[in-house]
Design an enzyme around this catalytic site. Structure first.
Site, mmCIF file in Angstrom:
data_model
loop_
_atom_site.group_PDB
_atom_site.id
_atom_site.type_symbol
_atom_site.label_atom_id
_atom_site.label_comp_id
_atom_site.label_asym_id
_atom_site.label_seq_id
_atom_site.Cartn_x
_atom_site.Cartn_y
_atom_site.Cartn_z
ATOM 1 N N SER A 191 1.002 -1.490 0.111
ATOM 2 C CA SER A 191 0.013 0.129 0.018
ATOM 3 C C SER A 191 1.108 1.280 0.006
ATOM 4 O O SER A 191 1.987 1.263 0.211
ATOM 5 C CB SER A 191 -0.763 -0.016 1.473
ATOM 6 O OG SER A 191 -1.630 1.142 1.552
ATOM 7 N N VAL B 36 6.446 -7.437 10.386
ATOM 8 C CA VAL B 36 7.749 -6.903 10.591
ATOM 9 C C VAL B 36 8.363 -6.995 12.026
ATOM 10 O O VAL B 36 9.660 -7.035 12.037
ATOM 11 C CB VAL B 36 7.987 -5.530 9.893
ATOM 12 C CG1 VAL B 36 8.011 -5.399 8.647
ATOM 13 C CG2 VAL B 36 7.166 -4.440 10.649
ATOM 14 N N CYS C 11 8.854 0.705 4.925
ATOM 15 C CA CYS C 11 7.583 1.469 4.784
ATOM 16 C C CYS C 11 6.703 1.002 5.725
ATOM 17 O O CYS C 11 5.509 1.767 6.146
ATOM 18 C CB CYS C 11 7.130 1.632 3.492
ATOM 19 S SG CYS C 11 7.938 2.655 2.489
ATOM 20 N N SER D 234 9.403 10.294 9.580
ATOM 21 C CA SER D 234 8.192 11.148 9.454
ATOM 22 C C SER D 234 8.547 12.516 9.838
ATOM 23 O O SER D 234 9.703 12.643 10.682
ATOM 24 C CB SER D 234 6.824 10.772 10.204
ATOM 25 O OG SER D 234 6.228 11.676 10.097
ATOM 26 N N TYR E 245 3.742 7.878 17.913
ATOM 27 C CA TYR E 245 4.395 7.893 16.526
ATOM 28 C C TYR E 245 5.507 8.814 16.294
ATOM 29 O O TYR E 245 6.321 8.272 15.730
ATOM 30 C CB TYR E 245 3.231 8.475 15.834
ATOM 31 C CG TYR E 245 3.277 8.509 14.238
ATOM 32 C CD1 TYR E 245 3.524 7.311 13.584
ATOM 33 C CD2 TYR E 245 3.592 9.809 13.528
ATOM 34 C CE1 TYR E 245 3.502 7.256 11.940
ATOM 35 C CE2 TYR E 245 3.623 9.690 12.161
ATOM 36 C CZ TYR E 245 3.784 8.552 11.667
ATOM 37 O OH TYR E 245 4.096 8.540 10.349
ATOM 38 N N LYS F 38 9.162 7.573 15.187
ATOM 39 C CA LYS F 38 9.888 7.798 14.055
ATOM 40 C C LYS F 38 11.103 8.675 14.718
ATOM 41 O O LYS F 38 12.153 8.728 13.819
ATOM 42 C CB LYS F 38 8.939 8.798 13.550
ATOM 43 C CG LYS F 38 7.479 8.341 12.908
ATOM 44 C CD LYS F 38 8.143 7.016 11.924
ATOM 45 C CE LYS F 38 6.863 6.530 11.104
ATOM 46 N NZ LYS F 38 7.200 5.539 10.150
ATOM 47 N N PHE G 31 1.628 13.041 2.626
ATOM 48 C CA PHE G 31 1.573 12.095 1.169
ATOM 49 C C PHE G 31 -0.028 11.375 1.243
ATOM 50 O O PHE G 31 -0.712 10.999 2.255
ATOM 51 C CB PHE G 31 2.418 11.293 1.168
ATOM 52 C CG PHE G 31 3.708 11.642 0.839
ATOM 53 C CD1 PHE G 31 4.562 12.683 1.526
ATOM 54 C CD2 PHE G 31 4.368 11.320 -0.405
ATOM 55 C CE1 PHE G 31 5.726 13.190 1.165
ATOM 56 C CE2 PHE G 31 5.351 12.193 -0.952
ATOM 57 C CZ PHE G 31 6.082 13.042 -0.044
ATOM 58 N N THR H 290 -1.862 8.661 0.598
ATOM 59 C CA THR H 290 -2.090 7.417 0.729
ATOM 60 C C THR H 290 -3.145 6.967 1.355
ATOM 61 O O THR H 290 -3.864 7.887 1.939
ATOM 62 C CB THR H 290 -0.841 6.716 1.741
ATOM 63 O OG1 THR H 290 -0.834 7.217 2.839
ATOM 64 C CG2 THR H 290 0.621 7.432 1.084
HETATM 65 N N1 LIG Z 1 1.298 9.094 4.210
HETATM 66 C C1 LIG Z 1 1.950 10.040 4.805
HETATM 67 O O1 LIG Z 1 1.762 11.125 4.817
HETATM 68 C C2 LIG Z 1 3.086 9.702 5.694
HETATM 69 C C3 LIG Z 1 4.086 10.594 6.093
HETATM 70 C C4 LIG Z 1 5.129 10.577 7.195
HETATM 71 C C5 LIG Z 1 5.399 9.064 7.140
HETATM 72 N N2 LIG Z 1 4.630 8.242 6.633
HETATM 73 C C6 LIG Z 1 5.215 6.814 6.640
HETATM 74 O O2 LIG Z 1 5.416 6.010 5.575
HETATM 75 C C7 LIG Z 1 5.258 4.730 6.040
HETATM 76 C C8 LIG Z 1 4.258 4.161 4.843
HETATM 77 O O3 LIG Z 1 2.949 4.958 5.173
HETATM 78 P P1 LIG Z 1 1.678 5.120 4.128
HETATM 79 O O4 LIG Z 1 1.006 6.289 4.153
HETATM 80 O O5 LIG Z 1 2.169 4.294 2.871
HETATM 81 O O6 LIG Z 1 0.683 3.903 4.952
HETATM 82 P P2 LIG Z 1 -0.179 2.754 4.351
HETATM 83 O O7 LIG Z 1 -1.083 2.340 5.610
HETATM 84 O O8 LIG Z 1 -0.750 2.945 3.117
HETATM 85 O O9 LIG Z 1 0.933 1.606 4.292
HETATM 86 C C9 LIG Z 1 1.384 0.998 5.309
HETATM 87 C C10 LIG Z 1 1.780 -0.481 4.961
HETATM 88 O O10 LIG Z 1 2.153 -1.176 6.366
HETATM 89 C C11 LIG Z 1 1.511 -2.399 6.357
HETATM 90 N N3 LIG Z 1 2.015 -2.827 7.856
HETATM 91 C C12 LIG Z 1 1.367 -2.221 9.104
HETATM 92 N N4 LIG Z 1 1.893 -3.054 10.056
HETATM 93 C C13 LIG Z 1 2.477 -3.844 9.670
HETATM 94 C C14 LIG Z 1 3.316 -5.076 10.387
HETATM 95 N N5 LIG Z 1 3.443 -5.259 11.472
HETATM 96 N N6 LIG Z 1 4.047 -5.830 9.505
HETATM 97 C C15 LIG Z 1 4.067 -5.633 7.977
HETATM 98 N N7 LIG Z 1 3.388 -4.879 7.315
HETATM 99 C C16 LIG Z 1 2.862 -3.891 8.106
HETATM 100 C C17 LIG Z 1 0.194 -2.103 6.293
HETATM 101 O O11 LIG Z 1 -0.474 -3.261 5.787
HETATM 102 C C18 LIG Z 1 0.151 -1.242 4.908
HETATM 103 O O12 LIG Z 1 0.093 -2.040 3.770
HETATM 104 C C19 LIG Z 1 4.795 4.432 7.330
HETATM 105 O O13 LIG Z 1 6.007 4.026 7.958
HETATM 106 C C20 LIG Z 1 4.250 5.642 7.569
HETATM 107 O O14 LIG Z 1 4.483 6.130 9.268
HETATM 108 C C21 LIG Z 1 3.612 8.187 5.871
#
Ligand SMILES: NC(=O)c1ccc[n+]([C@@H]2O[C@H](COP(=O)([O-])OP(=O)(O)OC[C@H]3O[C@@H](n4cnc5c(N)ncnc54)[C@H](O)[C@@H]3O)[C@@H](O)[C@H]2O)c1
Length: 259
Positions: A15, A60, A86, A152, A165, A169, A198, A200
């Site tokens: 994702s 993970v 990720c 993040s 969170y 991070k 982002f 997502t």
């Molecule tokens: N989207 C944003 O704005 C944003 C901003 C800063 C940081 N992030 C970071 O980016 C990363 C990706 O986020 P995203 O927005 O793509 O989120 P997302 O929810 O689309 O994707 C995260 C994925 O991690 C998987 N996941 C969760 N727990 C897990 C585990 N224990 N083992 C394996 N997989 C697991 C979920 O099933 C999901 O598919 C995250 O670490 C998030 O904290 C995102």
């Protein structure tokens, strides 16, 4: 490091940012192994790109599950040169506040779970993958691998309700330099990306109005980041041998307000 001849292990790759990275990397000729808990999305990606993407349902934070996934990944593609971490969760809870209608202290269980998935999960994948990467033949630059973790902007400007969170991070930010130093003699680089806001599934769950308003808080460009832009930075990190031991904010110059 060349994507074309590499295999990338991408956690959370079913994702959002991880999925975009998997798509970009395989478009450049790489192979991708996705470790995620979302079986439906992971299997769908695997069948969209047979032979190029392998999905392995993996937590993970589990030592045995990640080791098993690595063993299968190595059997399938020979070796792994790139790791992109990720996988993550983003709960919202104040240190003292209301949760499920009850006022009280932050749940210790939720804090521990967030640290376990985001921080310990990142560490777990790094340590096991780095051990496997040390067996790689070095390329002409002496590189055996590249690890990219996802922090993040909350590591620096955590908002109200982000204590767990932000702590997780912040830990990812702090691991970057010592792990890069530990792995330097093995030719394995370690970087982190600290994304801002982002588009997502996480944010797409918000009403459009809220998304537009969040985007407008970003100085330039005044919109949410695209997952493909995260993937582009991950690609540059892989390809640029001088990038090591650093965290790059990818945020359009936003500095998050308290709330
Ligand atoms: N989207 C944003 O704005 C944003 C901003 C800063 C940081 N992030 C970071 O980016 C990363 C990706 O986020 P995203 O927005 O793509 O989120 P997302 O929810 O689309 O994707 C995260 C994925 O991690 C998987 N996941 C969760 N727990 C897990 C585990 N224990 N083992 C394996 N997989 C697991 C979920 O099933 C999901 O598919 C995250 O670490 C998030 O904290 C995102």
């Amino acid at each position: 490091m060349q994507l074309q001849t590499s295999t990338a292990l991408i956690t959370g790759g079913a994702s959002g940012l991880g999925e975009a990275t998997a798509r970009l990397f395989i478009s450049q000729g790489a192979k991708a192994v996705i470790l995620d808990l979302n079986e439906t999305a992971g299997r769908a990606l695997e069948s969209e790109f047979p032979g190029q993407i392998k999905f392995l349902k993996t937590d993970v934070a589990s030592e045995t599950e990640v080791q098993n996934a690595l063993d299968i990944a190595l059997q399938t593609f020979g070796n792994i040169q790139i790791v992109v971490n990720c996988a993550g969760i983003a709960p919202a809870r104040k240190i003292v506040g209301k949760a499920d209608g009850i006022y009280g202290p932050h749940s210790l269980e939720l804090f521990e779970k967030t640290i376990r998935i985001n921080l310990l999960g990142t560490f777990n994948v790094m340590r096991l993958a780095a051990f496997a990467m040390e067996q790689n033949e070095p390329n002409a630059e002496g590189e055996r691998g590249v690890i990219i973790n996802t922090a993040s902007v909350a590591a620096y400007d955590g908002q109200m309700g982000q204590v767990a969170y932000a702590a997780s991070k912040g830990g990812i930010v702090s691991m970057t330099l010592p792990v890069a130093r530990d792995l330097a003699k093995s030719g394995i680089r370690v970087m982190a990306i600290a994304p801002g806001l982002f588009e997502t599934p996480l944010l797409m769950g918000l009403p459009e109005e809220a998304r537009i308003s969040l985007g407008q808080q970003i100085p330039f460009p005044s919109r949410l980041g695209k997952p493909s832009e995260y993937a582009l930075l991950a690609k540059s990190i892989v390809e640029n041998p001088m990038l090591n031991g650093e965290v790059i904010r990818l945020d359009g110059a936003i500095r998050m307000a308290p709330r």
